[in-house]
Design a protein around this motif. Sequence first.
Motif, PDB file in Angstrom:
ATOM      1  N   GLN A  46       3.359  16.911  -2.605  1.00 12.61           N
ATOM      2  CA  GLN A  46       4.376  15.872  -2.793  1.00 12.61           C
ATOM      3  C   GLN A  46       3.882  14.522  -2.261  1.00 12.61           C
ATOM      4  N   LEU A  47       3.006  14.569  -1.263  1.00  8.17           N
ATOM      5  CA  LEU A  47       2.460  13.317  -0.744  1.00  8.17           C
ATOM      6  C   LEU A  47       1.628  12.622  -1.818  1.00  8.17           C
ATOM      7  N   TYR A  48       0.897  13.427  -2.611  1.00  7.94           N
ATOM      8  CA  TYR A  48       0.134  12.828  -3.706  1.00  7.94           C
ATOM      9  C   TYR A  48       1.075  12.213  -4.727  1.00  7.94           C
ATOM     10  N   LEU A  49       2.190  12.914  -4.988  1.00  4.86           N
ATOM     11  CA  LEU A  49       3.158  12.401  -5.952  1.00  4.86           C
ATOM     12  C   LEU A  49       3.715  11.061  -5.490  1.00  4.86           C
ATOM     13  N   MET A  50       3.991  10.943  -4.189  1.00 16.87           N
ATOM     14  CA  MET A  50       4.572   9.707  -3.669  1.00 16.87           C
ATOM     15  C   MET A  50       3.546   8.583  -3.641  1.00 16.87           C
ATOM     16  N   SER A  51       2.325   8.887  -3.211  1.00 15.61           N
ATOM     17  CA  SER A  51       1.327   7.835  -3.038  1.00 15.61           C
ATOM     18  C   SER A  51       0.698   7.395  -4.351  1.00 15.61           C
ATOM     19  N   ALA A  52       0.802   8.246  -5.384  1.00 12.60           N
ATOM     20  CA  ALA A  52       0.174   7.908  -6.659  1.00 12.60           C
ATOM     21  C   ALA A  52       0.974   6.862  -7.418  1.00 12.60           C
ATOM     22  N   LEU A  53       2.219   6.676  -7.044  1.00 13.82           N
ATOM     23  CA  LEU A  53       3.082   5.745  -7.746  1.00 13.82           C
ATOM     24  C   LEU A  53       3.216   4.452  -6.957  1.00 13.82           C
ATOM     25  N   VAL A  54       3.500   3.363  -7.662  1.00  8.96           N
ATOM     26  CA  VAL A  54       3.696   2.069  -7.010  1.00  8.96           C
ATOM     27  C   VAL A  54       4.841   2.112  -6.004  1.00  8.96           C
ATOM     28  N   PRO A  55       6.000   2.701  -6.345  1.00  9.54           N
ATOM     29  CA  PRO A  55       7.069   2.776  -5.342  1.00  9.54           C
ATOM     30  C   PRO A  55       6.665   3.548  -4.095  1.00  9.54           C
ATOM     31  N   GLY A  56       5.854   4.577  -4.262  1.00  8.82           N
ATOM     32  CA  GLY A  56       5.441   5.353  -3.099  1.00  8.82           C
ATOM     33  C   GLY A  56       4.528   4.571  -2.177  1.00  8.82           C
ATOM     34  N   LEU A  57       3.521   3.897  -2.746  1.00  8.79           N
ATOM     35  CA  LEU A  57       2.591   3.118  -1.934  1.00  8.79           C
ATOM     36  C   LEU A  57       3.306   1.984  -1.207  1.00  8.79           C
ATOM     37  N   THR A  58       4.085   1.212  -1.937  1.00 12.31           N
ATOM     38  CA  THR A  58       4.800   0.093  -1.322  1.00 12.31           C
ATOM     39  C   THR A  58       5.825   0.589  -0.316  1.00 12.31           C
ATOM     40  N   GLY A  59       6.442   1.734  -0.620  1.00 13.57           N
ATOM     41  CA  GLY A  59       7.437   2.276   0.304  1.00 13.57           C
ATOM     42  C   GLY A  59       6.835   2.666   1.637  1.00 13.57           C
ATOM     43  N   VAL A  60       5.675   3.306   1.612  1.00 15.74           N
ATOM     44  CA  VAL A  60       5.015   3.711   2.851  1.00 15.74           C
ATOM     45  C   VAL A  60       4.632   2.489   3.681  1.00 15.74           C
ATOM     46  N   ILE A  61       4.091   1.465   3.032  1.00 14.91           N
ATOM     47  CA  ILE A  61       3.697   0.253   3.757  1.00 14.91           C
ATOM     48  C   ILE A  61       4.924  -0.451   4.322  1.00 14.91           C
ATOM     49  N   MET A  62       6.014  -0.503   3.555  1.00 16.38           N
ATOM     50  CA  MET A  62       7.231  -1.141   4.040  1.00 16.38           C
ATOM     51  C   MET A  62       7.804  -0.419   5.251  1.00 16.38           C
ATOM     52  N   VAL A  63       7.714   0.899   5.260  1.00 15.70           N
ATOM     53  CA  VAL A  63       8.190   1.656   6.420  1.00 15.70           C
ATOM     54  C   VAL A  63       7.379   1.300   7.656  1.00 15.70           C
ATOM     55  N   LEU A  64       6.062   1.161   7.501  1.00 18.24           N
ATOM     56  CA  LEU A  64       5.218   0.789   8.630  1.00 18.24           C
ATOM     57  C   LEU A  64       5.540  -0.615   9.121  1.00 18.24           C
ATOM     58  N   VAL A  65       5.714  -1.550   8.195  1.00 16.98           N
ATOM     59  CA  VAL A  65       6.064  -2.923   8.571  1.00 16.98           C
ATOM     60  C   VAL A  65       7.413  -2.961   9.275  1.00 16.98           C
ATOM     61  N   LEU A  66       8.373  -2.235   8.731  1.00 13.81           N
ATOM     62  CA  LEU A  66       9.708  -2.209   9.325  1.00 13.81           C
ATOM     63  C   LEU A  66       9.682  -1.576  10.712  1.00 13.81           C
ATOM     64  N   PHE A  67       8.851  -0.562  10.878  1.00 13.72           N
ATOM     65  CA  PHE A  67       8.731   0.067  12.199  1.00 13.72           C
ATOM     66  C   PHE A  67       8.172  -0.910  13.224  1.00 13.72           C
ATOM     67  N   LEU A  68       7.165  -1.695  12.842  1.00 15.39           N
ATOM     68  CA  LEU A  68       6.604  -2.688  13.750  1.00 15.39           C
ATOM     69  C   LEU A  68       7.625  -3.757  14.094  1.00 15.39           C
ATOM     70  N   MET A  69       8.347  -4.241  13.096  1.00 23.07           N
ATOM     71  CA  MET A  69       9.342  -5.285  13.341  1.00 23.07           C
ATOM     72  C   MET A  69      10.479  -4.770  14.216  1.00 23.07           C
ATOM     73  N   CYS A  70      10.881  -3.534  13.995  1.00 21.65           N
ATOM     74  CA  CYS A  70      12.007  -2.969  14.739  1.00 21.65           C
ATOM     75  C   CYS A  70      11.646  -2.738  16.200  1.00 21.65           C
ATOM     76  N   THR A  71      10.504  -2.117  16.437  1.00 18.47           N
ATOM     77  CA  THR A  71      10.109  -1.826  17.814  1.00 18.47           C
ATOM     78  C   THR A  71       9.785  -3.094  18.594  1.00 18.47           C
ATOM     79  N   ALA A  72       9.177  -4.072  17.934  1.00 18.15           N
ATOM     80  CA  ALA A  72       8.834  -5.318  18.621  1.00 18.15           C
ATOM     81  C   ALA A  72      10.043  -6.202  18.869  1.00 18.15           C
ATOM     82  N   SER A  73      11.188  -5.876  18.277  1.00 20.87           N
ATOM     83  CA  SER A  73      12.402  -6.669  18.464  1.00 20.87           C
ATOM     84  C   SER A  73      13.235  -6.194  19.650  1.00 20.87           C
ATOM     85  N   THR A  74      12.823  -5.116  20.286  1.00 23.02           N
ATOM     86  CA  THR A  74      13.585  -4.616  21.424  1.00 23.02           C
ATOM     87  C   THR A  74      13.513  -5.599  22.584  1.00 23.02           C
TER      88      THR A  74
END
Length: 534
Positions: free
Chosen positions: A103-131
């Motif tokens: 399923q990871l291949y299914l998610m990463s092979a598509l544009v929504p999957g790749l952008t989604g994973v990167i957005m989660v990482l960006v959001l995690f950095l922004m959220c933790t650094a805002s504490t």
Amino acid sequence: LGLCVSRASASVLNLNCCLVLLPMCRVLLAFLRGSQVSPVASRKTRRLLDKSKTFHVTCGATICIFSVLHVAAHLVNALNFSENYNEDFLSLNAANYRGEVSQLYLMSALVPGLTGVIMVLVLFLMCTASTYAIRVSNYDIFWYTHNLFFVFYMLLMLHVSGGVLKYQTNLEEHPPGCFNPNKTLRENVTVPKAFEESFPDYTTEPFPEDLPVPEPFVQNNFMRICSEEPKFQSHFPETWFWISGPLCLYCVERLYRYIRSNKPVTITSVISHPSNVLEVRMIKDDFKARPGQYVILHCPRVSALESHPFTLTMCPTDTKGTFGVHLKVVGDWTERFRDLLLLHSNQDTEILPIFQQRRYPKLYVDGPFGSPFEESLNYEVSLCVAGGIGVTPFASVLNTLLDGWKCYKLRRLYFIWVCRDIESFRWFADLLCTLHSKLWQENRPDYINIQLYLSQTDGIQKIIGEKYQALNSRLLIGRPRWKLLFDEIAKCNRRKTIGVFCCGPNKISKILHKLSNSSNSYGTRFEYNKESFS
């Protein structure tokens, strides 16, 4: 269920990604705060603008929560897409084959999957650094990670362009449950010999309308004939409609702010005060500000990208164009800034002459921007409470009253200032004494009520200096007894609305907020306003 949850959470994310940018449009908020056009002219409406930071934080937290929900729902969707592979409608499948292993291949092979994973990482950095802990210990981390929001929005626009979800475009020609004689008849029903010649293997023509419908199809309610195969098309992304407007508004405002602050200011003097406080006085063409507003300082020699907000302690007037800020030297940025401004150690306590201006680093000022303290002059009675360096917004109000108080609605000001050390009062001791003397000369000694509290001391102390006798008589040891103070103010101002303004530690802010919301027997109403260091 996973598809429904992912779609619903996506709608919530669209709304909050749209709203989270609006509180950051500082020029727009400052314009609305100073506008005299109804309904913004209403004080209650303007007070809602004071909650812009809280609104921004709430939208950010909502984005984080529903992003987690959205990701979890898509993990379920990935599993469903893999297990429910449909060979009849190949264009609807997100998987490549039934039971796709990864399923990871299914998610990463598509544009929504790749952008989604990167957005989660960006959001995690922004959220933790805002504490709060990271913002206090290392503001640089918060500053740089929060500016990743632009990357987040670019990825968000790409994320919705994958076209995984589709809808049928030819419902009229192929309604749900219709009978396809070229497929359904051969696969599901035994065809009588009389009909075999009507449906050869190679035929592509629709089922003849004049041919009698076989009894098995009547019993199974296959009463409508498909005229063509179903056609599917990807949904048009709705995220563009939600975020394009606020994002364009924010970008236009940032461009306007860049153009407005592109010219460096002229630093006229730098004064080093006790307890690591630095005062910077400046001049800038066509700069106008109201008491209580703040500016954002940017010094390229200190940091190429980093800038910080500081409350104005002196506003330009019709007779003088000088404005200034007081900044507490805490952290790397303020330390480097102080070292650049102070040319020699023996000049730390002196006002540097203007002919040495060429030795100052370039300094850019963005603003001014609105704050709750602008309303302090719009009440008939105001209570201003400051904790330490939190006195800066009230200093601009006091400077404005020194130039003239009769043009404002304010008729009585209660000024409470709490500090840990006696030297901190020297930051604005001259201003307080001058204002006190001026009001006595104008026969209005009751216009301002000054109370200074020294919270930490080993014994009786006083502000050194013969000219500070007026302040020494108002210097109290210990902390204010807030309940008694509110009762006394309410008793002296029966049936009036009093504006309460606080800039200081959260502990004091919470106490004042609670007392402002409590009732009293004098019919006095307290309206609470707050500015926080964090």
